[in-house]
Design a protein around this motif. Structure first.
Motif, PDB file in Angstrom:
ATOM      1  N   VAL A 126       0.863  -1.610  -0.153  1.00 23.09           N
ATOM      2  CA  VAL A 126      -0.327   0.042  -0.019  1.00 23.09           C
ATOM      3  C   VAL A 126       0.874   1.392  -0.099  1.00 23.09           C
ATOM      4  O   VAL A 126       1.811   1.320   1.075  1.00 23.09           O
ATOM      5  N   LEU A 127       0.316   2.208  -1.233  1.00 22.97           N
ATOM      6  CA  LEU A 127       1.639   3.534  -1.302  1.00 22.97           C
ATOM      7  C   LEU A 127       0.491   4.520  -1.369  1.00 22.97           C
ATOM      8  O   LEU A 127      -0.016   4.457  -1.914  1.00 22.97           O
ATOM      9  N   VAL A 128       0.602   5.545  -0.802  1.00 23.52           N
ATOM     10  CA  VAL A 128      -0.082   6.805  -0.219  1.00 23.52           C
ATOM     11  C   VAL A 128       1.031   7.783  -0.283  1.00 23.52           C
ATOM     12  O   VAL A 128       1.418   7.760   0.302  1.00 23.52           O
ATOM     13  N   PRO A 129       0.852   8.670  -1.541  1.00 21.76           N
ATOM     14  CA  PRO A 129       1.556   9.942  -2.006  1.00 21.76           C
ATOM     15  C   PRO A 129       1.369  11.062  -0.841  1.00 21.76           C
ATOM     16  O   PRO A 129      -0.385  10.928  -0.597  1.00 21.76           O
ATOM     17  N   TRP A 130       1.552  11.956  -0.331  1.00 25.95           N
ATOM     18  CA  TRP A 130       2.133  12.929   1.028  1.00 25.95           C
ATOM     19  C   TRP A 130       1.412  13.726   0.143  1.00 25.95           C
ATOM     20  O   TRP A 130       2.173  14.083  -1.095  1.00 25.95           O
ATOM     21  N   PRO A 131       0.902  15.170   0.727  1.00 25.26           N
ATOM     22  CA  PRO A 131       0.355  16.641  -0.377  1.00 25.26           C
ATOM     23  C   PRO A 131       2.505  17.189  -0.446  1.00 25.26           C
ATOM     24  O   PRO A 131       2.106  18.007  -1.471  1.00 25.26           O
ATOM     25  N   ASP A 132       3.499  16.315  -0.410  1.00 20.69           N
ATOM     26  CA  ASP A 132       4.607  17.030  -0.263  1.00 20.69           C
ATOM     27  C   ASP A 132       4.957  15.957  -1.878  1.00 20.69           C
ATOM     28  O   ASP A 132       6.335  16.916  -1.826  1.00 20.69           O
ATOM     29  N   GLY A 133       4.728  15.139  -1.925  1.00 25.86           N
ATOM     30  CA  GLY A 133       4.813  14.677  -3.065  1.00 25.86           C
ATOM     31  C   GLY A 133       5.617  13.530  -2.560  1.00 25.86           C
ATOM     32  O   GLY A 133       6.786  12.727  -3.681  1.00 25.86           O
ATOM     33  N   SER A 134       6.000  12.659  -1.275  1.00 24.62           N
ATOM     34  CA  SER A 134       6.816  11.999  -0.988  1.00 24.62           C
ATOM     35  C   SER A 134       5.836  10.983  -0.538  1.00 24.62           C
ATOM     36  O   SER A 134       4.489  11.161  -1.290  1.00 24.62           O
ATOM     37  N   ILE A 135       6.294  10.159  -1.374  1.00 25.27           N
ATOM     38  CA  ILE A 135       5.479   8.564  -1.154  1.00 25.27           C
ATOM     39  C   ILE A 135       5.382   7.984   0.603  1.00 25.27           C
ATOM     40  O   ILE A 135       6.520   7.952   0.626  1.00 25.27           O
ATOM     41  N   THR A 136       4.565   7.022   0.652  1.00 22.33           N
ATOM     42  CA  THR A 136       4.924   6.151   1.725  1.00 22.33           C
ATOM     43  C   THR A 136       3.984   5.371   1.821  1.00 22.33           C
ATOM     44  O   THR A 136       3.507   4.946   1.198  1.00 22.33           O
ATOM     45  N   ARG A 137       4.919   3.949   2.459  1.00 21.09           N
ATOM     46  CA  ARG A 137       4.708   2.364   2.123  1.00 21.09           C
ATOM     47  C   ARG A 137       4.232   2.124   4.295  1.00 21.09           C
ATOM     48  O   ARG A 137       4.089   2.642   4.974  1.00 21.09           O
ATOM     49  N   CYS A 138       2.613   1.573   4.039  1.00 15.42           N
ATOM     50  CA  CYS A 138       2.215   1.454   5.098  1.00 15.42           C
ATOM     51  C   CYS A 138       2.237  -0.271   5.079  1.00 15.42           C
ATOM     52  O   CYS A 138       1.959  -0.700   4.226  1.00 15.42           O
ATOM     53  N   PHE A 139       1.842  -0.168   6.475  1.00 16.49           N
ATOM     54  CA  PHE A 139       1.982  -2.726   7.295  1.00 16.49           C
ATOM     55  C   PHE A 139       1.213  -2.291   8.064  1.00 16.49           C
ATOM     56  O   PHE A 139       0.555  -1.175   8.869  1.00 16.49           O
ATOM     57  N   GLY A 140       0.629  -2.994   8.151  1.00 18.44           N
ATOM     58  CA  GLY A 140      -0.342  -3.738   8.975  1.00 18.44           C
ATOM     59  C   GLY A 140       0.956  -5.222   9.690  1.00 18.44           C
ATOM     60  O   GLY A 140       1.683  -4.993   9.046  1.00 18.44           O
ATOM     61  N   ALA A 141      -0.045  -5.574  10.798  1.00 13.57           N
ATOM     62  CA  ALA A 141       1.292  -6.730  11.481  1.00 13.57           C
ATOM     63  C   ALA A 141       1.314  -7.700  10.866  1.00 13.57           C
ATOM     64  O   ALA A 141       2.557  -7.843  10.892  1.00 13.57           O
ATOM     65  N   GLU A 142       0.664  -8.279  10.192  1.00  7.82           N
ATOM     66  CA  GLU A 142       1.191  -9.388   9.739  1.00  7.82           C
ATOM     67  C   GLU A 142       2.031  -9.306   8.517  1.00  7.82           C
ATOM     68  O   GLU A 142       3.228  -9.681   7.987  1.00  7.82           O
ATOM     69  N   GLN A 143       1.704  -8.272   7.603  1.00 11.38           N
ATOM     70  CA  GLN A 143       2.738  -7.815   6.080  1.00 11.38           C
ATOM     71  C   GLN A 143       4.250  -7.623   6.935  1.00 11.38           C
ATOM     72  O   GLN A 143       5.366  -7.943   6.562  1.00 11.38           O
ATOM     73  N   LEU A 144       4.268  -6.953   8.660  1.00 16.72           N
ATOM     74  CA  LEU A 144       5.291  -6.751   8.793  1.00 16.72           C
ATOM     75  C   LEU A 144       6.154  -8.023   8.994  1.00 16.72           C
ATOM     76  O   LEU A 144       7.526  -7.995   8.931  1.00 16.72           O
ATOM     77  N   ARG A 145       5.810  -8.441  10.145  1.00 21.08           N
ATOM     78  CA  ARG A 145       6.293 -10.000  10.448  1.00 21.08           C
ATOM     79  C   ARG A 145       6.520 -10.752   8.950  1.00 21.08           C
ATOM     80  O   ARG A 145       7.465 -11.141   9.082  1.00 21.08           O
TER      81      ARG A 145
END
Length: 253
Positions: free
Chosen positions: A170-189
């Motif tokens: 899951v990639l979510v761009p921010w207003p400043d043009g950067s992009i963040t990758r978001c994780f759930g607990a199982e994905q992180l594991r």
């Protein structure tokens, strides 16, 4: 580049992101106090060699050095100012650790959402695992799916919200043009396991809501230490919730 076969959800951003409000000054004071307390509890008891990849906002290197450890702090750009003699700055890309030998650190700190800012997180975690000695540990902080979904809701991307649970990346761009990758607990594991690391625990950075913290600290500023203690002892559910997830993992011996 993304994991082979992964379903990728990438959303365009249009409005300021969650948590950017200037009205949350008390909450962020609390947030960083909790982060410092969590790091203090996690650090090795004996003097150790620690790699800090967190960046300047997290302010980890000085705390780790003050606890008696030797710190190699990777900086993307050189920074001036006084520093502890135990902190050894290196100007390099924190996502590319090829200049470091295998197994040369007792611990790695990847705080400040560092892993969410480097989108091919698998490669970065594999490098962290490589430079850790067997039995060495890593502390990391990432953006959560809760944050990602909140940003989507802020921007009225209701149709995309239903795709989040089915997406491996899951990639979510921010207003400043950067992009963040978001994780759930199982994905992180899975991310840690695939790199030869064994998960010790996952918890949210904070379970107390910003509105609760703001209310308490506005009426009683001296309550900050009590709020931090309450956060550190809060029971955890099966699926940690919060805008950021903090995890500790150990390299198999």
């Amino acid at each position: 580049m993304h994991p082979r076969g992964a379903a990728v959800l990438s959303i365009p951003a249009k409005h300021p992101a969650v948590g950017e409000s200037e009205t949350l000054a008390s909450y962020w004071t609390f947030y960083w106090a909790v982060a410092a307390a969590q790091l203090s509890r996690w650090l090795p008891h004996r003097p150790s060699r620690v790699l800090d990849l967190s960046g300047p906002q997290a302010r980890c290197a000085s705390q780790v050095a003050a606890a008696g450890h030797t710190v190699v702090e990777v900086q993307e750009t050189p920074r001036s100012g006084p520093r502890s003699r135990r902190v050894r700055p290196v100007v390099a890309d924190p996502a590319s650790l090829g200049f470091l030998a295998d197994g040369c650190f007792d611990a790695v700190v990847a705080e400040g959402r560092m892993l969410s800012r480097h989108l091919v997180t698998e490669n970065v975690v594999a490098e962290i695992s490589r430079v850790l000695r067997p039995g060495g540990r890593v502390l990391m902080c990432v953006d959560s799916l809760v944050l990602g979904m909140a940003i989507l809701a802020e921007q009225n991307f209701w149709a995309h919200l239903s795709d989040v649970p089915r997406s491996e990346v899951v990639l979510v761009p921010w207003p400043d043009g950067s992009i963040t990758r978001c994780f759930g607990a199982e994905q992180l594991r899975e991310l840690l396991t695939d790199s030869g690391l064994e998960l010790e625990w996952i918890r949210p950075r904070t379970t107390l809501s910003p509105s609760t913290v703001e209310h308490v600290l506005t009426t009683s500023p001296q309550a900050l230490p009590r709020l931090v203690r309450a956060e550190l002892t809060a029971p955890l559910g099966d699926e940690p919730v919060g805008i950021h997830l903090v995890a500790s993992a150990i390299k198999s011996r």
